[in-house]
Write an enzyme that holds these catalytic residues in place. Structure first.
Site, PDB file in Angstrom:
ATOM      1  N   HIS A 346       0.821  -1.212   0.000  1.00 48.39           N
ATOM      2  CA  HIS A 346       0.000   0.000   0.000  1.00 48.39           C
ATOM      3  C   HIS A 346       0.856   1.263   0.000  1.00 48.39           C
ATOM      4  CE1 HIS A 346       0.390  -0.084   4.532  1.00 48.39           C
ATOM      5  NE2 HIS A 346       0.391   1.225   4.351  1.00 48.39           N
ATOM      6  N   ASP A 395      -0.223  -7.582   1.474  1.00 48.39           N
ATOM      7  CA  ASP A 395       0.283  -6.201   1.455  1.00 48.39           C
ATOM      8  C   ASP A 395       1.814  -6.193   1.491  1.00 48.39           C
ATOM      9  OD1 ASP A 395       0.372  -3.435   1.602  1.00 48.39           O
ATOM     10  OD2 ASP A 395       0.060  -3.385   3.779  1.00 48.39           O
ATOM     11  N   GLY A 488       2.954   6.246   8.993  1.00 47.15           N
ATOM     12  CA  GLY A 488       4.322   6.547   8.604  1.00 47.15           C
ATOM     13  C   GLY A 488       5.283   5.417   8.897  1.00 47.15           C
ATOM     14  N   SER A 490       4.406   2.235   8.244  1.00 46.36           N
ATOM     15  CA  SER A 490       4.044   1.170   7.310  1.00 46.36           C
ATOM     16  C   SER A 490       5.242   0.726   6.472  1.00 46.36           C
ATOM     17  CB  SER A 490       2.946   1.647   6.365  1.00 46.36           C
ATOM     18  OG  SER A 490       1.723   1.758   7.031  1.00 46.36           O
ATOM     19  N   GLY A 491       5.302  -0.557   6.200  1.00 44.87           N
ATOM     20  CA  GLY A 491       6.378  -1.100   5.385  1.00 44.87           C
ATOM     21  C   GLY A 491       7.632  -1.431   6.153  1.00 44.87           C
TER      22      GLY A 491
END
Length: 538
Positions: A346, A395, A488, A490-491
């Site tokens: 995402h 994701d 912020g 994420s990932g």
């Protein structure tokens, strides 16, 4: 520890997803124009090839990967900043002073058994690698024997020593305009702006706790301080006075929490409110505003965090990547191969192209010119990535670095992929530059420990019900305001340890709110995507 431990050589200086549903674990809002999220322009114009000592020969991806796989020192198996040397039989680790073991995983803390009876044990770089800083009236070398409490007089600036109950207890009655345990704090001991230039003598926090020495043995394990350089720039020496390393809101220090671990806290340093009786500077007005804001939230632990997390350094998490767009931090990622970043789908879907992105590695402070910045050659989003009922499935995405691969160092290292599931109850670590509990994006990398939760627990109706599938990991806590990833982050990585080595077990993906009751974080289970990952990076 090696010579980098020398206190005189320490650097102590200091948009994409705008969906209609609430998914606050997503990447930073690219429409947010706040200065706090803007990364220095200059870093994007750096000559990456000049920073990377990599041959300019045309080497195929296959050749690079083959050499990487055959190199037993890549990634570096030596923990605690140990140096890996290749041998005929594999490798060996050259460990810094105070560490040993096959992979430098054993810490030999000379202060472990408290050799300083009534004092603080400080780390040094010469044998016996520690010394005692005795509390008055106890005397060196072991702080066992004491003189009379008030002879000699321990009070400074004309203070009067008053003995109290017990032969070693005393208080100081300070003259007007002086304060502090020993009258060491003068009338001009205050800070302006955010206190970046503060060089005073306050060594106590707003909560009344005594600051740790900057070379305290308690800072050895997390190495929060021992990785830094040019300490004289910010006046960090062998003392426990408050300073503002890292461009924080105001001067701060480390304290010891109830469990004996070091903890960040703001200091009880006064703000210089006036230059003269009738003139207040703009800088000092900002200083006053900062104090009011901090006091207004003084019921919360004054930490800057992921969400209920603590400051950390890139050396502790050298695989951490910052994926950036338009000079702003967008999402986190993990360096899993010198040429590849693993992140959340995402973060890099919905029309984002390679030319829009850059990847920063080796960076603790998101707005500083440090580390290395790469352009992106290729974005690979999992073909089954989808959003259903506000839930992200599959994701996961890969980014290939352009032109050059990363050269490993203390600040930049790959992380191994977990091959098997970790058990529920395991404590793992999340890191990132996302929002803290005050809704603010912070400058310094933050980390927090989260607990892996049983999937059945997370599938209860009051938690996430039937939204979860087997490709997801549920981690965190069910209590309100607990440690959690946030917008912020994420990932970024969910890393777990086994036999002293870090493994990438999850990718920060989604969740309902940050630190909300019964809403732990949801992570992509890396072990479910190993074949997919290896299809591209081999």
């Amino acid at each position: 520890m090696s010579a980098e431990l020398d206190i005189d050589d320490i650097d102590i200086s200091d948009e994409t997803a705008n969906n209609n549903y609430e998914m606050v674990h997503q990447c930073s809002d690219l429409n947010n124009e706040t200065d706090s999220e803007i990364v220095n322009d200059e870093i994007d114009s750096e000559n990456v090839s000049a920073e990377l000592d990599i041959d300019d020969k045309d080497i195929s991806d296959e050749a690079v990967y083959y050499n990487y796989e055959m190199d037993n020192c890549n990634p570096n198996p030596c923990t605690n900043r140990g140096t890996c040397n290749l041998t005929e039989s594999g490798y060996n680790c050259h460990c810094p002073i105070l560490y040993n073991g096959t992979d430098c995983e054993i810490e030999n803390n000379p202060c472990k058994n408290n050799p300083c009876s009534h004092g603080d044990c400080l780390i040094t770089i010469v044998p016996p690698y520690y010394k005692c800083k005795c509390r008055h009236p106890y005397q060196p070398p072991t702080c066992t024997n004491a003189t009379a409490a008030c002879d000699p007089n321990p009070c400074l600036n004309g203070g009067t020593c008053v003995p109290t109950n017990g032969s070693t207890l005393f208080t100081c009655t300070c003259p007007e305009l002086f304060r502090g345990e020993r009258c060491e704090i003068g009338k001009d001991d205050c800070y302006t702006g955010n206190g970046a230039t503060y060089q005073g003598h306050v060594s106590q926090t707003k909560t009344g706790q005594r600051c740790l020495y900057w070379n305290s043995h308690l800072l050895l394990s997390p190495r929060m301080i021992l990785q830094m350089q040019r300490h004289d720039t910010h006046g960090i020496k062998e003392h426990n006075y408050c300073r503002n390393y890292g461009n924080d809101e105001q001067p701060w220090c480390f304290i010891q929490d109830a469990t004996g671990r070091p903890k960040f806290d703001f200091c009880a340093v006064a703000c210089c409110s006036q230059i003269s009786e009738d003139q207040v500077s703009d800088k000092e007005s900002e200083c006053e505003d900062a104090v009011i804001q901090v006091n207004a939230r003084n019921n919360d632990p004054p930490l800057l965090r992921i969400h209920q997390g603590e400051k950390t350094m890139i050396e502790e998490n050298p695989w951490q990547a910052s994926i950036q767009m338009r000079r702003r931090h967008l999402c986190g990622g993990s360096l899993i191969h010198p040429c590849w970043i693993l992140t959340a789908a995402h973060c890099v879907s919905d029309g984002i192209t390679e030319s829009m992105l850059k990847v920063a590695l080796g960076r603790t402070y998101i707005r500083r010119k440090e580390g290395v910045t790469f352009e992106v050659e290729r974005i690979i989003v999992h073909k089954s990535y989808k959003v259903v009922n506000d839930t992200l499935y599959n994701d996961i995405a890969l980014l290939k670095l352009k032109d050059h691969c990363a050269q490993q160092s203390d600040h930049i290292q790959t992380i191994s992929l977990a091959e098997n599931d970790f058990r529920p109850g395991t404590l793992c670590k999340i890191t990132g530059w996302g929002k803290n509990e005050f809704g603010r994006f912070e400058n310094q990398l933050k980390g927090a420990k989260v607990k892996l939760l049983n999937k059945n627990l997370c599938r209860k109706p009051e938690v996430y019900g039937n939204l979860l599938d087997d490709t997801m990991v549920c981690a965190g806590y069910l209590e309100k305001d607990s440690a959690d990833a946030c917008q912020g982050d994420s990932g970024g990585p969910l890393s777990c340890m086994k036999n002293g080595k870090h493994y990438l077990y999850g990718v920060i993906s989604w969740g309902h709110g940050c630190g909300k009751k019964n809403k732990p974080g949801i992570y992509v289970n890396v072990t479910k995507f190993l074949d997919w990952i290896r299809t591209y990076i081999q």
